[in-house]
Design a protein around this motif. Structure first.
Motif, PDB file in Angstrom:
ATOM      1  N   ALA A 231    -110.215  -4.089 -27.796  1.00 15.87           N
ATOM      2  CA  ALA A 231    -109.699  -2.819 -27.295  1.00 15.87           C
ATOM      3  C   ALA A 231    -110.793  -1.903 -26.755  1.00 15.87           C
ATOM      4  CB  ALA A 231    -108.930  -2.100 -28.396  1.00 15.87           C
ATOM      5  N   ILE A 232    -112.003  -2.006 -27.292  1.00 18.49           N
ATOM      6  CA  ILE A 232    -113.048  -1.049 -26.912  1.00 18.49           C
ATOM      7  C   ILE A 232    -114.056  -1.612 -25.911  1.00 18.49           C
ATOM      8  CG2 ILE A 232    -112.875   0.128 -29.140  1.00 18.49           C
ATOM      9  CD1 ILE A 232    -115.542  -1.222 -29.917  1.00 18.49           C
ATOM     10  N   THR A 233    -113.878  -2.874 -25.500  1.00 16.31           N
ATOM     11  CA  THR A 233    -114.817  -3.470 -24.541  1.00 16.31           C
ATOM     12  C   THR A 233    -114.090  -3.839 -23.252  1.00 16.31           C
ATOM     13  OG1 THR A 233    -114.474  -5.640 -25.579  1.00 16.31           O
ATOM     14  CG2 THR A 233    -116.391  -4.367 -26.277  1.00 16.31           C
ATOM     15  N   PRO A 234    -114.791  -3.808 -22.113  1.00 13.41           N
ATOM     16  CA  PRO A 234    -114.160  -4.155 -20.836  1.00 13.41           C
ATOM     17  C   PRO A 234    -113.607  -5.569 -20.844  1.00 13.41           C
ATOM     18  CG  PRO A 234    -116.293  -3.106 -20.483  1.00 13.41           C
ATOM     19  CD  PRO A 234    -116.189  -3.391 -21.946  1.00 13.41           C
ATOM     20  N   SER A 235    -112.361  -5.714 -20.398  1.00 12.91           N
ATOM     21  CA  SER A 235    -111.701  -7.014 -20.300  1.00 12.91           C
ATOM     22  C   SER A 235    -111.652  -7.752 -21.631  1.00 12.91           C
ATOM     23  CB  SER A 235    -112.409  -7.898 -19.261  1.00 12.91           C
ATOM     24  OG  SER A 235    -111.642  -9.044 -19.001  1.00 12.91           O
ATOM     25  N   ALA A 236    -111.635  -6.994 -22.734  1.00 11.19           N
ATOM     26  CA  ALA A 236    -111.517  -7.586 -24.080  1.00 11.19           C
ATOM     27  C   ALA A 236    -112.598  -8.640 -24.328  1.00 11.19           C
ATOM     28  CB  ALA A 236    -110.125  -8.193 -24.259  1.00 11.19           C
TER      29      ALA A 236
ATOM     30  N   GLN B 191     -94.497  -5.409  -7.991  1.00 12.70           N
ATOM     31  CA  GLN B 191     -93.969  -6.774  -8.065  1.00 12.70           C
ATOM     32  C   GLN B 191     -95.093  -7.804  -7.923  1.00 12.70           C
ATOM     33  OE1 GLN B 191     -90.837  -7.440  -5.236  1.00 12.70           O
ATOM     34  NE2 GLN B 191     -89.447  -5.944  -6.150  1.00 12.70           N
ATOM     35  N   THR B 192     -95.992  -7.521  -6.991  1.00 18.28           N
ATOM     36  CA  THR B 192     -97.116  -8.434  -6.759  1.00 18.28           C
ATOM     37  C   THR B 192     -98.024  -8.509  -7.978  1.00 18.28           C
ATOM     38  OG1 THR B 192     -97.072  -7.884  -4.407  1.00 18.28           O
ATOM     39  CG2 THR B 192     -99.067  -8.937  -5.241  1.00 18.28           C
ATOM     40  N   LEU B 193     -98.296  -7.369  -8.601  1.00 18.03           N
ATOM     41  CA  LEU B 193     -99.151  -7.342  -9.785  1.00 18.03           C
ATOM     42  C   LEU B 193     -98.544  -8.147 -10.930  1.00 18.03           C
ATOM     43  CD1 LEU B 193    -100.228  -3.581  -9.775  1.00 18.03           C
ATOM     44  CD2 LEU B 193    -101.678  -5.552  -9.267  1.00 18.03           C
ATOM     45  N   VAL B 194     -97.241  -8.001 -11.131  1.00 18.98           N
ATOM     46  CA  VAL B 194     -96.564  -8.760 -12.188  1.00 18.98           C
ATOM     47  C   VAL B 194     -96.630 -10.258 -11.890  1.00 18.98           C
ATOM     48  CG1 VAL B 194     -94.345  -9.225 -13.312  1.00 18.98           C
ATOM     49  CG2 VAL B 194     -95.035  -6.866 -12.857  1.00 18.98           C
ATOM     50  N   MET B 195     -96.372 -10.634 -10.645  1.00 23.62           N
ATOM     51  CA  MET B 195     -96.388 -12.051 -10.276  1.00 23.62           C
ATOM     52  C   MET B 195     -97.791 -12.638 -10.424  1.00 23.62           C
ATOM     53  SD  MET B 195     -94.706 -14.659  -9.443  1.00 23.62           S
ATOM     54  CE  MET B 195     -93.128 -13.866  -9.128  1.00 23.62           C
ATOM     55  N   ILE B 196     -98.809 -11.900  -9.999  1.00 23.14           N
ATOM     56  CA  ILE B 196    -100.190 -12.374 -10.143  1.00 23.14           C
ATOM     57  C   ILE B 196    -100.543 -12.525 -11.627  1.00 23.14           C
ATOM     58  CG2 ILE B 196    -102.621 -11.749  -9.818  1.00 23.14           C
ATOM     59  CD1 ILE B 196    -101.809 -10.415  -7.193  1.00 23.14           C
ATOM     60  N   GLY B 197    -100.139 -11.544 -12.429  1.00 22.99           N
ATOM     61  CA  GLY B 197    -100.399 -11.615 -13.860  1.00 22.99           C
ATOM     62  C   GLY B 197     -99.771 -12.836 -14.492  1.00 22.99           C
ATOM     63  N   PHE B 198     -98.546 -13.161 -14.096  1.00 21.91           N
ATOM     64  CA  PHE B 198     -97.848 -14.329 -14.648  1.00 21.91           C
ATOM     65  C   PHE B 198     -98.561 -15.623 -14.246  1.00 21.91           C
ATOM     66  CE2 PHE B 198     -94.416 -17.523 -14.669  1.00 21.91           C
ATOM     67  CZ  PHE B 198     -93.992 -17.389 -15.980  1.00 21.91           C
ATOM     68  N   ILE B 199     -98.984 -15.710 -12.981  1.00 20.92           N
ATOM     69  CA  ILE B 199     -99.701 -16.904 -12.504  1.00 20.92           C
ATOM     70  C   ILE B 199    -101.026 -17.070 -13.259  1.00 20.92           C
ATOM     71  CG2 ILE B 199    -100.896 -17.917 -10.517  1.00 20.92           C
ATOM     72  CD1 ILE B 199     -98.712 -16.587  -8.759  1.00 20.92           C
TER      73      ILE B 199
ATOM     74  N   SER C 279     -91.217  -3.029 -20.589  1.00 19.80           N
ATOM     75  CA  SER C 279     -92.354  -3.261 -21.493  1.00 19.80           C
ATOM     76  C   SER C 279     -92.881  -4.683 -21.369  1.00 19.80           C
ATOM     77  CB  SER C 279     -91.933  -2.983 -22.939  1.00 19.80           C
ATOM     78  OG  SER C 279     -91.500  -1.655 -23.095  1.00 19.80           O
ATOM     79  N   CYS C 280     -91.972  -5.645 -21.253  1.00 19.88           N
ATOM     80  CA  CYS C 280     -92.383  -7.049 -21.122  1.00 19.88           C
ATOM     81  C   CYS C 280     -93.148  -7.282 -19.828  1.00 19.88           C
ATOM     82  CB  CYS C 280     -91.158  -7.953 -21.169  1.00 19.88           C
ATOM     83  SG  CYS C 280     -90.324  -8.037 -22.767  1.00 19.88           S
ATOM     84  N   LEU C 281     -92.640  -6.742 -18.731  1.00 26.16           N
ATOM     85  CA  LEU C 281     -93.285  -6.936 -17.431  1.00 26.16           C
ATOM     86  C   LEU C 281     -94.651  -6.257 -17.373  1.00 26.16           C
ATOM     87  CD1 LEU C 281     -90.210  -6.493 -15.059  1.00 26.16           C
ATOM     88  CD2 LEU C 281     -91.315  -8.624 -15.766  1.00 26.16           C
ATOM     89  N   VAL C 282     -94.788  -5.129 -18.079  1.00 22.36           N
ATOM     90  CA  VAL C 282     -96.082  -4.439 -18.127  1.00 22.36           C
ATOM     91  C   VAL C 282     -97.129  -5.325 -18.804  1.00 22.36           C
ATOM     92  CG1 VAL C 282     -97.345  -2.528 -19.193  1.00 22.36           C
ATOM     93  CG2 VAL C 282     -95.175  -2.095 -18.041  1.00 22.36           C
ATOM     94  N   LEU C 283     -96.763  -5.957 -19.921  1.00 23.79           N
ATOM     95  CA  LEU C 283     -97.716  -6.819 -20.633  1.00 23.79           C
ATOM     96  C   LEU C 283     -98.205  -7.963 -19.758  1.00 23.79           C
ATOM     97  CD1 LEU C 283     -96.227  -7.131 -24.247  1.00 23.79           C
ATOM     98  CD2 LEU C 283     -98.129  -5.733 -23.467  1.00 23.79           C
TER      99      LEU C 283
ATOM    100  N   SER D 117    -103.085  -9.045 -14.060  1.00 18.41           N
ATOM    101  CA  SER D 117    -103.374  -9.173 -12.630  1.00 18.41           C
ATOM    102  C   SER D 117    -104.718  -8.567 -12.266  1.00 18.41           C
ATOM    103  CB  SER D 117    -102.274  -8.489 -11.806  1.00 18.41           C
ATOM    104  OG  SER D 117    -102.248  -7.094 -12.096  1.00 18.41           O
ATOM    105  N   LEU D 118    -105.203  -7.623 -13.084  1.00 20.68           N
ATOM    106  CA  LEU D 118    -106.484  -6.971 -12.799  1.00 20.68           C
ATOM    107  C   LEU D 118    -107.184  -6.667 -14.120  1.00 20.68           C
ATOM    108  CD1 LEU D 118    -108.113  -5.945 -10.333  1.00 20.68           C
ATOM    109  CD2 LEU D 118    -107.116  -3.699 -10.729  1.00 20.68           C
ATOM    110  N   PRO D 119    -107.667  -7.713 -14.814  1.00 24.22           N
ATOM    111  CA  PRO D 119    -108.253  -7.500 -16.135  1.00 24.22           C
ATOM    112  C   PRO D 119    -109.573  -6.746 -16.116  1.00 24.22           C
ATOM    113  CG  PRO D 119    -108.503  -9.786 -15.449  1.00 24.22           C
ATOM    114  CD  PRO D 119    -107.647  -9.127 -14.426  1.00 24.22           C
ATOM    115  N   VAL D 120    -110.328  -6.822 -15.012  1.00 25.04           N
ATOM    116  CA  VAL D 120    -111.621  -6.142 -14.944  1.00 25.04           C
ATOM    117  C   VAL D 120    -111.693  -5.352 -13.645  1.00 25.04           C
ATOM    118  CG1 VAL D 120    -114.119  -6.436 -14.980  1.00 25.04           C
ATOM    119  CG2 VAL D 120    -112.703  -8.105 -16.147  1.00 25.04           C
ATOM    120  N   PRO D 121    -111.966  -4.039 -13.700  1.00 26.00           N
ATOM    121  CA  PRO D 121    -111.952  -3.175 -14.883  1.00 26.00           C
ATOM    122  C   PRO D 121    -110.694  -2.327 -14.960  1.00 26.00           C
ATOM    123  CG  PRO D 121    -113.148  -2.095 -13.155  1.00 26.00           C
ATOM    124  CD  PRO D 121    -112.558  -3.352 -12.544  1.00 26.00           C
ATOM    125  N   GLY D 122    -109.636  -2.675 -14.180  1.00 29.78           N
ATOM    126  CA  GLY D 122    -108.518  -1.752 -14.042  1.00 29.78           C
ATOM    127  C   GLY D 122    -107.265  -2.097 -14.805  1.00 29.78           C
ATOM    128  N   GLY D 123    -107.374  -2.873 -15.896  1.00 25.89           N
ATOM    129  CA  GLY D 123    -106.187  -3.272 -16.638  1.00 25.89           C
ATOM    130  C   GLY D 123    -105.381  -2.099 -17.152  1.00 25.89           C
TER     131      GLY D 123
END
Length: 284
Positions: A30-35, A94-102, A208-212, A217-223
């Motif tokens: 939680a306290i470090t970039p990209s976990a 929509q694109t962010l959710v799809m990228i995250g799922f992939i 909530s599910c789609l947010v997780l 889709s953007l773990p570093v640094p904008g999650g």
């Protein structure tokens, strides 16, 4: 997983303290970039309890596989509950959710390969040792390679235990899934506390599910920014929410900061108790 995968035939399993390993993983993630520090912190506490590095590596990779797999399932369930929520998002969301799922599916495939292809890990480790030799960082290359081979053998034996202990593995995966849904439930419960209608629970759960999923889709640094953007984009589709910003702030604040407060207490107390146990072992 620790109790199952470190047990040797005819011997007692290593006395593990899973709550400390989990709390360290969650807090430092939680306290470090990209976990980035969660798994090393967890491995550090495992090592202090006498768990070999090779075995802790298998356990952590397996846990990440379960974690990402659980998130992928959460995304599918969220979409199935209310497809209109996903289609109601703007194109970027929509694109962010799809990228995250992939990405989640890709990570699952990578973790499976890591567990099954221990020779790949050995080759990478040996190349790192040889590179360190060229840079004059180490001298005893052969000794290092022998230690690597010994660790890889432990790694392989531990990985082989996975298929032999399917009930324990299923339990670990199911607990990962429950943990994801406990996070989802925070937004749902805050929504109800704000006077929300039970008729919209499926929609709020889907958001909530789609947010997780979209966070990946953007773990570093904008999650965190992606999470807030998707949460607001999804909640604004639900008519009876007076202020989507307040609901988003409350739910994110509770799910994040309460978790931080709880896990840091567990980590500090666990570290001190672990230190006492280590002193007793050395004096025995």
């Amino acid at each position: 997983m620790v109790k199952t995968l470190t047990k040797k035939e005819g011997e007692k399993p290593i006395r593990s303290h899973g709550i400390i390993y989990s709390a360290a993983d969650i807090y430092f993630s939680a306290i470090t970039p990209s976990a980035s520090a969660g798994q090393p912190a967890s491995a550090y506490f495992m090592s202090r309890d006498g768990i070999p590095v090779a075995k802790s590596a298998v356990i952590l990779v397996l846990n990440m596989l379960f974690y990402t797999g659980a998130l992928a399932i959460v995304g599918v369930i969220g979409f199935a509950l209310a497809p209109a929520i996903y289609y109601g998002l703007d194109t970027l969301a929509q694109t962010l959710v799809m990228i995250g799922f992939i990405i989640l599916l890709g990570l699952c495939a990578i973790f499976v390969l890591i567990l099954k292809k221990e020779r790949w890990i050995r080759n990478i480790a040996v190349k790192c040792v040889k590179l360190a030799k060229k840079l004059h960082l180490i001298r005893d290359v052969e000794g290092r390679i022998k230690r690597i081979d010994s660790a890889i053998e432990q790694y392989k034996n531990c990985a082989d235990h996975i298929s032999k202990n399917k009930p324990a593995m299923f339990a670990a995966f199911f607990l990962n899934l429950l943990q994801r849904f406990s996070l989802v439930s925070t937004t749902v419960l805050v929504y109800l506390a704000f006077g929300g209608s039970t008729g919209n629970l499926a929609n709020v759960t889907a958001v909530s599910c789609l947010v997780l999923v979209g966070v990946y889709s953007l773990p570093v640094p904008g999650g965190m920014g992606v999470a807030d953007y998707l949460l607001l984009s999804g909640l604004c589709q639900i008519e009876d929410i007076a202020s989507t910003a307040n609901l988003a702030l409350f739910s994110r604040g509770i799910s994040f900061y309460s978790c931080i407060a709880l896990t840091i207490v567990i980590v500090v107390v666990g570290y001190l108790l672990q230190k006492k146990r280590m002193k007793r072992r050395h004096s025995a």
